[in-house]
Design a protein around this motif. Structure first.
Motif, PDB file in Angstrom:
ATOM      1  N   ASN A   1       0.820  -1.209   0.000  1.00 61.01           N
ATOM      2  CA  ASN A   1       0.000   0.000   0.000  1.00 61.01           C
ATOM      3  C   ASN A   1       0.854   1.259   0.000  1.00 61.01           C
ATOM      4  N   ALA A   2       1.898   1.276   0.797  1.00 57.60           N
ATOM      5  CA  ALA A   2       2.778   2.450   0.849  1.00 57.60           C
ATOM      6  C   ALA A   2       3.465   2.676  -0.495  1.00 57.60           C
ATOM      7  N   ILE A   3       3.956   1.602  -1.102  1.00 62.51           N
ATOM      8  CA  ILE A   3       4.627   1.718  -2.401  1.00 62.51           C
ATOM      9  C   ILE A   3       3.636   2.164  -3.471  1.00 62.51           C
ATOM     10  N   MET A   4       2.448   1.568  -3.481  1.00 56.79           N
ATOM     11  CA  MET A   4       1.457   1.894  -4.503  1.00 56.79           C
ATOM     12  C   MET A   4       0.985   3.348  -4.388  1.00 56.79           C
ATOM     13  N   ARG A   5       0.698   3.803  -3.174  1.00 61.21           N
ATOM     14  CA  ARG A   5       0.223   5.187  -3.012  1.00 61.21           C
ATOM     15  C   ARG A   5       1.300   6.187  -3.414  1.00 61.21           C
ATOM     16  N   THR A   6       2.539   5.911  -3.031  1.00 60.73           N
ATOM     17  CA  THR A   6       3.638   6.804  -3.397  1.00 60.73           C
ATOM     18  C   THR A   6       3.853   6.787  -4.903  1.00 60.73           C
TER      19      THR A   6
ATOM     20  N   LEU B   1      16.667   5.548   4.325  1.00 64.34           N
ATOM     21  CA  LEU B   1      18.009   5.432   3.758  1.00 64.34           C
ATOM     22  C   LEU B   1      18.605   4.055   4.033  1.00 64.34           C
ATOM     23  N   ASP B   2      18.398   3.547   5.233  1.00 69.89           N
ATOM     24  CA  ASP B   2      18.899   2.208   5.572  1.00 69.89           C
ATOM     25  C   ASP B   2      18.197   1.129   4.753  1.00 69.89           C
ATOM     26  N   ALA B   3      16.933   1.376   4.379  1.00 76.66           N
ATOM     27  CA  ALA B   3      16.152   0.385   3.626  1.00 76.66           C
ATOM     28  C   ALA B   3      16.439   0.408   2.130  1.00 76.66           C
ATOM     29  N   LEU B   4      17.135   1.438   1.639  1.00 72.41           N
ATOM     30  CA  LEU B   4      17.379   1.543   0.191  1.00 72.41           C
ATOM     31  C   LEU B   4      17.989   0.289  -0.427  1.00 72.41           C
ATOM     32  N   PRO B   5      19.049  -0.288   0.136  1.00 73.59           N
ATOM     33  CA  PRO B   5      19.604  -1.501  -0.495  1.00 73.59           C
ATOM     34  C   PRO B   5      18.580  -2.635  -0.609  1.00 73.59           C
ATOM     35  N   ALA B   6      17.749  -2.809   0.405  1.00 69.56           N
ATOM     36  CA  ALA B   6      16.734  -3.870   0.355  1.00 69.56           C
ATOM     37  C   ALA B   6      15.674  -3.568  -0.693  1.00 69.56           C
ATOM     38  N   LEU B   7      15.245  -2.309  -0.779  1.00 70.98           N
ATOM     39  CA  LEU B   7      14.248  -1.941  -1.785  1.00 70.98           C
ATOM     40  C   LEU B   7      14.806  -2.077  -3.198  1.00 70.98           C
ATOM     41  N   GLU B   8      16.065  -1.707  -3.383  1.00 64.91           N
ATOM     42  CA  GLU B   8      16.700  -1.878  -4.696  1.00 64.91           C
ATOM     43  C   GLU B   8      16.827  -3.353  -5.052  1.00 64.91           C
ATOM     44  N   ALA B   9      17.150  -4.188  -4.078  1.00 59.85           N
ATOM     45  CA  ALA B   9      17.235  -5.633  -4.314  1.00 59.85           C
ATOM     46  C   ALA B   9      15.856  -6.181  -4.682  1.00 59.85           C
ATOM     47  N   LEU B  10      14.822  -5.700  -4.008  1.00 58.88           N
ATOM     48  CA  LEU B  10      13.452  -6.123  -4.321  1.00 58.88           C
ATOM     49  C   LEU B  10      13.093  -5.764  -5.767  1.00 58.88           C
ATOM     50  N   ALA B  11      13.469  -4.577  -6.221  1.00 58.15           N
ATOM     51  CA  ALA B  11      13.194  -4.170  -7.599  1.00 58.15           C
ATOM     52  C   ALA B  11      13.961  -5.045  -8.587  1.00 58.15           C
ATOM     53  N   ARG B  12      15.179  -5.417  -8.246  1.00 58.41           N
ATOM     54  CA  ARG B  12      15.971  -6.268  -9.155  1.00 58.41           C
ATOM     55  C   ARG B  12      15.381  -7.668  -9.259  1.00 58.41           C
ATOM     56  N   VAL B  13      14.789  -8.175  -8.205  1.00 60.26           N
ATOM     57  CA  VAL B  13      14.152  -9.500  -8.265  1.00 60.26           C
ATOM     58  C   VAL B  13      13.071  -9.481  -9.335  1.00 60.26           C
ATOM     59  N   ASP B  14      12.268  -8.423  -9.356  1.00 63.36           N
ATOM     60  CA  ASP B  14      11.202  -8.313 -10.343  1.00 63.36           C
ATOM     61  C   ASP B  14      11.772  -8.157 -11.749  1.00 63.36           C
TER      62      ASP B  14
END
Length: 142
Positions: free
Chosen positions: A11-16, A126-139
């Motif tokens: 929900n947070a990702i979709m709304r943003t 900022l700390d979550a950026l690497p995890a979010l980038e990894a999540l995008a690469r999985v897709d």
């Protein structure tokens, strides 16, 4: 991660994302047209089949999107030099400028929102950026 956390993250990702995508409509583009154009800018000249797969749209829809981008002077299509049966699409200089303008506006909009957050939340983002980038690469790898 439990189901409720996954739902909250989605929900947070979709709304943003929805708010950031509205910048394309201000330029007269749909979200799909904007995404296709951004892919052409990022990847360079791309075959229609590869582009349809990357954007998860069917070839007929992609043809319509490319026709609109072409009419607007943002992209061109031509037979592939490797296989004349295939179409190669590329962004025009005007298309590249538009994508740069959209990226700048989206970044400014996101920065405005981030500046309204508590500094502790900014640090967590900022700390979550690497995890979010990894999540995008999985897709992207699919």
């Amino acid at each position: 991660m439990d189901e409720e956390s996954v739902i909250r993250l989605r929900n947070a990702i979709m709304r943003t994302g929805r708010r950031l995508r509205t910048t394309a409509s201000e330029e007269g583009l749909t979200a799909t047209q904007s995404s296709v154009l951004a892919t052409l800018v990022r990847q360079g000249p791309t075959g229609a089949g590869e582009l349809a797969a990357a954007e998860a749209v069917n070839p007929t829809m992609l043809s319509r999107v490319l026709a609109h981008l072409e009419e607007a002077g943002l992209a061109t299509r031509a037979p592939s030099p490797d296989d004349a049966r295939c179409t190669l699409a590329r962004a025009t200089p005007a298309g590249r400028r538009l994508v740069a303008r959209l990226r700048a506006r989206r970044a400014a909009l996101l920065l405005e929102r981030i500046e309204e957050l508590d500094p502790a939340h900014v640090a967590v983002l900022l700390d979550a950026l690497p995890a979010l980038e990894a999540l995008a690469r999985v897709d992207e790898a699919r």
